[in-house]
Design an enzyme around this catalytic site. Structure first.
Site, mmCIF file in Angstrom:
data_model
loop_
_atom_site.group_PDB
_atom_site.id
_atom_site.type_symbol
_atom_site.label_atom_id
_atom_site.label_comp_id
_atom_site.label_asym_id
_atom_site.label_seq_id
_atom_site.Cartn_x
_atom_site.Cartn_y
_atom_site.Cartn_z
ATOM 1 N N TRP A 112 -114.167 17.659 32.211
ATOM 2 C CA TRP A 112 -114.754 17.959 33.525
ATOM 3 C C TRP A 112 -115.924 17.038 33.824
ATOM 4 O O TRP A 112 -116.081 16.588 34.961
ATOM 5 C CB TRP A 112 -115.155 19.432 33.607
ATOM 6 N N ASP B 144 -122.611 22.063 36.145
ATOM 7 C CA ASP B 144 -121.296 22.674 36.340
ATOM 8 C C ASP B 144 -121.194 23.843 35.363
ATOM 9 O O ASP B 144 -121.064 23.646 34.159
ATOM 10 C CB ASP B 144 -120.202 21.632 36.073
ATOM 11 N N LYS C 61 -113.103 31.629 36.608
ATOM 12 C CA LYS C 61 -113.176 31.909 35.175
ATOM 13 C C LYS C 61 -114.008 33.150 34.859
ATOM 14 O O LYS C 61 -113.572 33.982 34.096
ATOM 15 C CB LYS C 61 -113.716 30.703 34.414
HETATM 16 C C1 LIG Z 1 -112.001 24.875 35.663
HETATM 17 C C2 LIG Z 1 -113.176 23.975 35.702
HETATM 18 C C3 LIG Z 1 -113.380 23.074 36.758
HETATM 19 C C4 LIG Z 1 -112.405 22.899 37.886
HETATM 20 O O1 LIG Z 1 -112.541 23.918 38.793
HETATM 21 P P1 LIG Z 1 -111.681 23.936 40.154
HETATM 22 O O2 LIG Z 1 -112.265 25.127 40.845
HETATM 23 O O3 LIG Z 1 -110.256 24.093 39.759
HETATM 24 O O4 LIG Z 1 -111.943 22.673 40.873
HETATM 25 C C5 LIG Z 1 -114.517 22.297 36.734
HETATM 26 N N1 LIG Z 1 -115.409 22.398 35.737
HETATM 27 C C6 LIG Z 1 -115.241 23.246 34.705
HETATM 28 C C7 LIG Z 1 -116.278 23.315 33.635
HETATM 29 C C8 LIG Z 1 -114.123 24.064 34.662
HETATM 30 O O5 LIG Z 1 -113.962 24.905 33.637
#
Ligand SMILES: *Cc1c(COP(=O)(O)O)cnc(C)c1O
Length: 327
Positions: free
Chosen positions: A69, A138, A162
């Site tokens: 990511w 993030d 998540k």
């Molecule tokens: C799943 C995830 C993403 C991507 O998220 P989307 O909402 O599908 O764009 C980005 N960063 C992390 C750390 C993730 O676990």
């Protein structure tokens, strides 16, 4: 009318979104400088929006690369020709650890990092000291899993799917001084101020997803008792699984001690055939989702807030039994 029918410009929906915001502010102890926004485009949209909004005047940003990511976030800044610097990376060891003792550039507009690496199974145990430079984080896979020190955080973003709700909305928590960096000459829908000025309702927001977040964080506040309590539960779950892995000569945790994720526990078996057989056996026993991400293979137990200790106990029992019959 139900939540899927009422107008987002109604007092009924105002109550939903405002309650979700107030609860978020209480849980994370946010002061008035922070705005809680609900955006679309997932966490992936934030990879492009952060550099677009914060680096308009030629300034640079520091990025820490800890996996899939972060790599994507770096790419989205680079394709906009933003002069970012990758100040640390754990790519040399296939991202199995979190770099420390990083030196940051004092003139950077922000430091970007991924607090929990969903695919590689690593997590920052504590956030780095970035001096005067605000962090943009993030937190898609560990938001609201533990208390957070906001003192040097300029922005957090998290795809809801998540830890805090269903797919279709990204929570963004942004400090006023970062909002002030956004230029006027970027597309309206990519400007954080558009959403901050309209309480996330410049256009139709994902109402049902926001409603579900409201319910999840109400549960976090009222049933769990807040982030300190959530942290206790999450540690208990992860400790049980890691202790079992560390005692085993059949299973092997892939992330280094000191960098291990409390949310995504990644592990291997002696070979890929056994991994396949284990994942199949788990599905037979009602435990889905244990296959590692397609980009890395192996196995992964994602044990987000909603997973109970009972599920970890069941998993460990299954792992013991599988080892006995196949080891
Ligand atoms: C799943 C995830 C993403 C991507 O998220 P989307 O909402 O599908 O764009 C980005 N960063 C992390 C750390 C993730 O676990």
């Amino acid at each position: 009318m139900s939540i899927t029918e009422v107008s987002h410009r109604s007092p009924w929906f105002d109550d939903v979104i405002n309650d979700a915001i107030e609860r978020t502010k209480r849980l994370l102890k946010l002061d008035d400088q922070y705005h809680v926004l609900f955006l679309q485009g997932g966490a992936s949209m934030q990879f492009c929006m952060a550099p677009l909004n914060f680096l308009s005047d030629g300034r640079s940003a520091d990025y820490i690369n800890t996996g899939t990511w972060s790599t994507k976030a770096i790419k989205e800044a680079q394709i906009q020709n933003k002069p970012i610097k990758v100040v640390a990376s754990s790519e040399d060891k296939n991202f199995c650890y979190i770099p420390n003792n990083i030196s940051f550039n004092k003139d950077a507009a922000y430091v970007h990092l991924t607090s929990n690496n969903t695919i590689k199974g690593t997590q920052f145990e504590s956030l780095p000291d970035t001096g005067q430079v605000p962090m943009v984080i993030d937190m898609s896979s560990d938001i609201m899993s533990k208390p957070l020190d906001m003192s040097n955080i300029g922005m957090i973003y998290a795809g809801a799917q998540k830890n805090i709700g269903p797919a279709g909305v990204c929570m963004v928590i942004i400090r006023q001084d970062l909002l002030d960096l956004s230029p006027d000459n970027i597309p309206t829908m990519l400007n954080y101020n558009t959403f901050a000025n309209k309480n996330s309702m410049f256009n139709t927001p994902p109402c049902f997803a926001i409603y579900t977040i409201q319910l999840v964080i109400k549960w976090l506040e009222e049933t769990i008792g807040g982030l300190e309590q959530m942290d206790v539960k999450n540690r208990e779950k992860a400790d049980l699984l890691y202790n079992f892995l560390d005692d085993s000569s059949f299973y092997r945790a892939t992330a280094d001690k000191g960098s291990r994720s409390l949310m995504n526990v990644t592990f291997r078996l002696p070979n890929e055939d056994l991994e396949k057989a284990f994942v199949a056996k788990a599905v037979e026993n009602g435990m889905g989702g244990l296959k590692g991400h397609r980009s890395v293979g192996g196995c992964r137990a994602s044990i987000y807030n909603a997973t109970g200790l009972d599920a970890i106990n069941d998993l460990v029992s299954l792992m013991k039994e599988f080892e006995k019959t196949s080891g």
